[in-house]
Design an enzyme around this catalytic site. Structure first.
Site, PDB file in Angstrom:
ATOM      1  N   ASP A 184       0.880  -0.996  -0.573  1.00 18.98           N
ATOM      2  CA  ASP A 184       0.119   0.033  -0.335  1.00 18.98           C
ATOM      3  C   ASP A 184       0.627   1.376   0.142  1.00 18.98           C
ATOM      4  O   ASP A 184       1.657   1.074  -0.243  1.00 18.98           O
ATOM      5  CB  ASP A 184      -1.404  -0.115   1.369  1.00 18.98           C
ATOM      6  CG  ASP A 184      -2.212   0.313   1.201  1.00 18.98           C
ATOM      7  OD1 ASP A 184      -2.481   1.808   0.893  1.00 18.98           O
ATOM      8  OD2 ASP A 184      -3.119  -0.065   1.411  1.00 18.98           O
ATOM      9  N   HIS A 233      -4.260   5.918   3.355  1.00 19.18           N
ATOM     10  CA  HIS A 233      -4.781   4.741   3.277  1.00 19.18           C
ATOM     11  C   HIS A 233      -3.735   3.567   4.152  1.00 19.18           C
ATOM     12  O   HIS A 233      -4.722   2.288   4.336  1.00 19.18           O
ATOM     13  CB  HIS A 233      -4.627   5.145   1.617  1.00 19.18           C
ATOM     14  CG  HIS A 233      -5.715   3.342   0.935  1.00 19.18           C
ATOM     15  ND1 HIS A 233      -4.591   2.642   0.427  1.00 19.18           N
ATOM     16  CD2 HIS A 233      -6.591   3.255   0.951  1.00 19.18           C
ATOM     17  CE1 HIS A 233      -5.241   1.430   0.650  1.00 19.18           C
ATOM     18  NE2 HIS A 233      -6.984   2.414   0.169  1.00 19.18           N
ATOM     19  N   ASN A 293     -14.123  -0.422  -7.267  1.00 21.57           N
ATOM     20  CA  ASN A 293     -15.238   1.241  -6.531  1.00 21.57           C
ATOM     21  C   ASN A 293     -15.632   1.110  -7.513  1.00 21.57           C
ATOM     22  O   ASN A 293     -16.465   2.443  -7.810  1.00 21.57           O
ATOM     23  CB  ASN A 293     -14.663   1.792  -6.218  1.00 21.57           C
ATOM     24  CG  ASN A 293     -14.118   0.942  -5.166  1.00 21.57           C
ATOM     25  OD1 ASN A 293     -14.256   0.409  -3.980  1.00 21.57           O
ATOM     26  ND2 ASN A 293     -13.172   2.656  -4.033  1.00 21.57           N
ATOM     27  N   SER A 306     -10.829  -1.390  -0.708  1.00 18.84           N
ATOM     28  CA  SER A 306      -9.714  -0.620   0.068  1.00 18.84           C
ATOM     29  C   SER A 306      -9.596  -1.856   1.528  1.00 18.84           C
ATOM     30  O   SER A 306      -9.481  -2.046   2.085  1.00 18.84           O
ATOM     31  CB  SER A 306      -9.116   0.550   0.289  1.00 18.84           C
ATOM     32  OG  SER A 306      -8.392   0.577  -0.884  1.00 18.84           O
TER      33      SER A 306
END
Lengths: 517, 164
Positions: free
Chosen positions: A166, A196, A293, A355
């Site tokens: 990430d 994130h 998404n 996520s």
């Protein structure tokens, strides 16, 4: 949430006086299980000292007596004061003014006429509820997937690691104290921690029951930070491949099990990443990725690679989040709407997306490996899929995959592995052929009229890396049980298996395709 | 310009020189569109490039309004750049990249600007250097859920050349 009480610290026991049937009078044998096999379970034998007792209120004993027994006299005789009487049960709670041996006093009481039982005033805890203040007020994800029940079985292990591929995460966050391992910066940019990666890591593995913040799905898992995205959330394919390889190598070098979480995706198929995923699988590493998404039936990658678990997002009502990408490649769904988790600066916030869903599953996968470290990646994947709570269709539904991940069920009895392995050898008149394109299709009679492509691979040119298949062999690591045909082709030659192959769970199926002009 | 100076008032010369001094360092082709009152400007550093010379791309979002402007993106991707030639897609910035899959918010306060700088190395999606010719660069602001940036989408677009 339904709460279940259990005795803190002990193996399961039948509780309380209501279950003690047919006890003899004043025998003082309460606390000693009946001899003989198959007898009903009862109170445990008394330990030799108070140190062996389960959690209990200090300086207190609960006494139950036979009818027409002066319970107050009995309490006084051992120097205690009655603090509560339940007449309907003929029992009292007795408090001793000074520290005293509970075990010794119980033995005295058990020897007295009229005493049915004497036992510590045990402390019971709510079933797996951690003391993290935001658990009940801000989180819903762990509860929805049955994590509290799972925590009663295992809270994870430092030897079952969640690798977070990430953006850079805040390794100094109090919720990660003592569990952040030395990772790698594949992206090469500044290691500035952003929300994130920190958020994703917290969902999977924030410390639980530490009195602060949230509870991660897996309290004891190590966190392996692998930076593959920049601070804006863009992640180059080559950096992702680097990260997958690093996690797999880490597992091998440190003799730990690793689950890789990739809360990222893009529309492009990259052979380098596909090869990296295969390498990870061969190294015993399970790769989990967000489905995407875009709210459509789209295959994004890395979720779309056959060996990867694609995770969609669920809502608090157990529906598919409208933004969650779905399709036949979907594995399971997990909470992904308004998820409260860690961000840099010892803080927390809500975020939404697939996520957030993937690390719920990564945490569960690491729980499974903490309990059963010998399972292969496809066994772990099968276990999660087979035990998921079905939504929509009774089995697989492209909207939900196999359903909502169920942490408690996933730690139960091992379900049959849903996947096998296939190796196709390609040869022509000159010998084995490297670099041939091999396609697995849904099987048909005599392998004619193939229309449904399942997976693709290329035949190897031979190792290195050491996990690469031999020359001329294409390896498929996670093929759902079923019947398949294989075709192979180069720019000048092609061929097909003469008959379908049957792929069975947990087994390796092999076949040879001879190609010709 | 030298032939103009004798015919210009001194004050005009001062303004001209000042204007030239204040011209942006990135002096290539530029175009802009708007969204929620926010100016979306695409600018390249040069109008023409030699073969293999990097194309420096700047995307600037400016909020000249008196209220904050907030944009929500479905992923970590906040923009895309597409290079086309005669309507055919040659290169796309997002190609070869993945993005974090969480909803991302960008807020510009009144008067605030945000600049994104990227670079194109003149390779197409297959990794081959492109030939000389006329090209277009389109900037896309993908705030819609499910939007896949593509040539022809709304956004500032500029033309530039690659010369031998």
């Amino acid at each position: 949430m339904t709460r279940t009480l259990r005795r803190a610290g002990w193996t399961p026991l039948v509780l309380s006086v209501l279950l003690l049937v047919g006890c003899t009078s004043g025998s003082g044998l309460i606390g000693v299980p009946s001899p003989g096999p198959g007898g009903p379970s009862g109170p445990p034998p008394l330990p030799s000292s108070d140190a062996g007792l389960a959690d209990h209120v200090p300086q207190q004993i609960v006494i139950g007596v036979q009818p027409n027994t002066d319970i107050h006299r009995i309490a006084t005789s051992v120097g205690g004061t009655v603090t509560r009487e339940i007449k309907e049960l003929r029992s009292v709670t007795v408090r001793f003014p000074q520290p005293t041996s509970i075990v010794d006093n119980i033995r005295k009481l058990q020897a007295m006429a009229g005493v049915r039982y004497a036992e510590p005033n045990y402390l019971y805890q709510l079933f797996g509820t951690p003391n993290d203040p935001f658990f009940s007020s801000k989180q819903w994800g762990p509860q929805e997937i049955g994590a509290p029940s799972a925590w009663d079985i295992t809270k994870g292990s430092p030897n079952a690691v969640v690798a977070v591929l990430d953006s850079a995460l805040d390794g100094t966050h109090p919720e990660f104290s003592g569990k952040v391992l030395t990772g790698n910066n594949c992206e090469g940019g500044p290691t500035t921690a952003v929300a994130h990666g920190t958020h994703v890591a917290g969902i999977a593995a924030a410390l639980g029951n530490n009195g602060i913040g949230i509870a991660g799905v897996n309290w004891n898992a190590g966190i392996l930070p692998i930076q593959v995205c920049n601070t804006s959330g863009a992640c180059a394919n080559s950096d992702i491949a680097c990260g997958i390889i690093f996690g797999a190598t880490f597992a091998t070098l440190n003799s730990v099990r690793v689950v890789e979480n990739l809360s990222l995706g893009g529309p492009g198929y990259a052979q380098q990443i596909k090869d990296a995923v295969d390498f990870a699988l061969q190294s015993g590493v399970l790769v989990i990725a967000s489905s995407g998404n875009d709210g459509k039936s789209t295959v994004l990658f890395p979720a779309g690679y056959p060996g990867v678990m694609a995770v969609g997002a669920s809502t608090p009502a157990n529906g598919r989040a409208t933004f969650s990408t779905y399709g036949p490649h979907l594995s399971v769904i997990a909470p992904g709407v308004d998820i409260y988790s860690t961000i840099p600066g010892a803080s927390y916030t809500l975020m939404s997306g697939t996520s957030m869903a993937a690390p719920h599953v990564a945490g569960v996968a690491a729980l499974i490996l903490a309990l059963s470290p010998g399972l292969t990646p496809t066994q772990v994947r099968s276990q999660i899929e087979r035990t998921a709570t079905h939504l929509g269709s009774s089995a697989f539904d492209p909207q939900f995959g196999w359903g909502l991940v169920n942490a408690a069920a996933a730690l139960g009895a091992l379900a049959p592995n849903n996947y096998g392995q296939v190796q196709i050898t390609v040869q022509d008149t000159l010998g084995l052929v490297g670099g041939a394109d091999v396609v697995l299709w849904v099987g048909t009679a005599s392998c004619l009229g193939l229309t449904q492509e399942v997976q693709t691979a290329q035949t190897s040119f031979g190792p290195p890396p050491t996990t690469a298949p031999p020359l001329g062999v294409a390896s498929f690591n996670a093929v759902p049980v079923g019947s398949y045909c294989a075709t192979a082709s180069t720019t000048t030659e092609m061929g097909t298996t003469a008959a379908p192959l049957a792929v069975a769970a947990g087994t390796l199926t092999t076949a040879t395709v001879t190609i010709s002009p | 310009m030298c032939s103009l100076l004798p015919h210009m008032r001194a004050s005009n010369v001062v303004f001209l020189i000042a204007g030239l001094c204040l011209a942006p360092a990135v002096a290539g082709p530029a175009a802009h569109t708007g969204d929620q009152g926010v100016r979306i400007e695409l600018r390249l550093n040069k109008p023409a490039y030699t073969a293999t010379e990097p194309v420096e791309i700047m995307l600037m979002l400016s909020n000249p309004t008196s209220t904050a402007a907030t944009f929500q993106f479905p992923t970590g991707q906040m923009f895309d750049f597409l290079v086309t030639r005669q309507g055919k897609l040659i290169w796309q910035w997002s190609y070869g990249r993945a993005f974090t899959q969480a909803f991302t918010r960008l807020t510009l306060s009144p008067g605030e600007s945000r600049v994104f700088n990227e670079r194109w190395d003149q390779r197409d999606v297959q990794g081959r250097y492109v030939p000389a010719g006329e090209y277009e660069m389109l900037a896309v602001f993908p705030t819609d859920v499910g939007l896949v940036p593509r040539a022809g989408a709304d956004g500032p677009q500029v033309r530039f050349q690659i010369v031998n």
